[in-house]
Write a protein that holds these residues in place. Structure first.
Motif, PDB file in Angstrom:
ATOM      1  N   CYS A  16     -30.377  17.227 -93.459  1.00 57.82           N
ATOM      2  CA  CYS A  16     -31.640  16.964 -93.232  1.00 57.82           C
ATOM      3  C   CYS A  16     -32.332  16.258 -93.869  1.00 57.82           C
ATOM      4  N   PHE A  17     -32.954  16.382 -94.754  1.00 56.50           N
ATOM      5  CA  PHE A  17     -33.461  15.947 -95.993  1.00 56.50           C
ATOM      6  C   PHE A  17     -33.461  14.595 -96.344  1.00 56.50           C
ATOM      7  N   THR A  18     -32.342  14.258 -96.528  1.00 51.97           N
ATOM      8  CA  THR A  18     -31.837  12.999 -97.461  1.00 51.97           C
ATOM      9  C   THR A  18     -31.439  12.317 -95.446  1.00 51.97           C
ATOM     10  N   TYR A  19     -31.543  12.619 -94.620  1.00 53.79           N
ATOM     11  CA  TYR A  19     -31.172  11.373 -93.978  1.00 53.79           C
ATOM     12  C   TYR A  19     -32.134  11.731 -92.803  1.00 53.79           C
ATOM     13  N   ASN A  20     -32.866  12.486 -93.326  1.00 54.12           N
ATOM     14  CA  ASN A  20     -34.111  12.478 -91.318  1.00 54.12           C
ATOM     15  C   ASN A  20     -35.485  12.089 -92.456  1.00 54.12           C
ATOM     16  N   GLU A  21     -36.397  10.841 -91.775  1.00 55.22           N
ATOM     17  CA  GLU A  21     -37.645  10.777 -92.745  1.00 55.22           C
ATOM     18  C   GLU A  21     -38.935  11.608 -92.584  1.00 55.22           C
ATOM     19  N   GLU A  22     -39.414  11.990 -93.539  1.00 58.87           N
ATOM     20  CA  GLU A  22     -39.633  13.304 -93.624  1.00 58.87           C
ATOM     21  C   GLU A  22     -41.104  12.605 -92.782  1.00 58.87           C
ATOM     22  N   TYR A  48     -36.364  16.624 -89.393  1.00 58.29           N
ATOM     23  CA  TYR A  48     -37.034  17.389 -90.440  1.00 58.29           C
ATOM     24  C   TYR A  48     -37.866  18.204 -90.763  1.00 58.29           C
ATOM     25  N   ASN A  49     -38.943  18.070 -89.709  1.00 60.33           N
ATOM     26  CA  ASN A  49     -39.948  19.052 -90.049  1.00 60.33           C
ATOM     27  C   ASN A  49     -39.154  20.900 -89.203  1.00 60.33           C
ATOM     28  N   ASP A  69     -40.828  13.772 -89.508  1.00 62.63           N
ATOM     29  CA  ASP A  69     -39.891  13.331 -88.455  1.00 62.63           C
ATOM     30  C   ASP A  69     -39.967  15.052 -87.644  1.00 62.63           C
TER      31      ASP A  69
END
Length: 70
Positions: free
Chosen positions: A27-33, A38-39, A35
């Motif tokens: 989740c944290f690798t493929y989604n930008e902080e 990510y949240n 987003d």
């Protein structure tokens, strides 16, 4: 037979925790902080960690000692 079942349950618990950790990593690798996904991952991770700590962790009398989630 009882010991074998206990060992299998321990193995399943460790694998489950490993899989959950991989979900957060992905989740944290493929989604930008920042987003939405990510949240949502942060919120889901916090909820899981709280529930695990309160209901399953070794400090509460359950869980898998040394699994890195306590």
């Amino acid at each position: 037979p009882v010991l074998r079942c206990a060992v299998l349950l321990l193995c399943y618990a460790v694998q489950f925790l490993s899989d959950i950790h991989q979900v957060w990593t992905n989740c944290f690798t493929y989604n930008e902080e920042g987003d939405d996904y990510y949240n949502m991952g942060l919120a889901a991770q916090a909820l899981f960690n709280r529930l695990y700590t309160n209901y399953v962790s070794p400090s509460s009398g359950g869980g898998v000692a040394g699994d890195g989630w306590d």
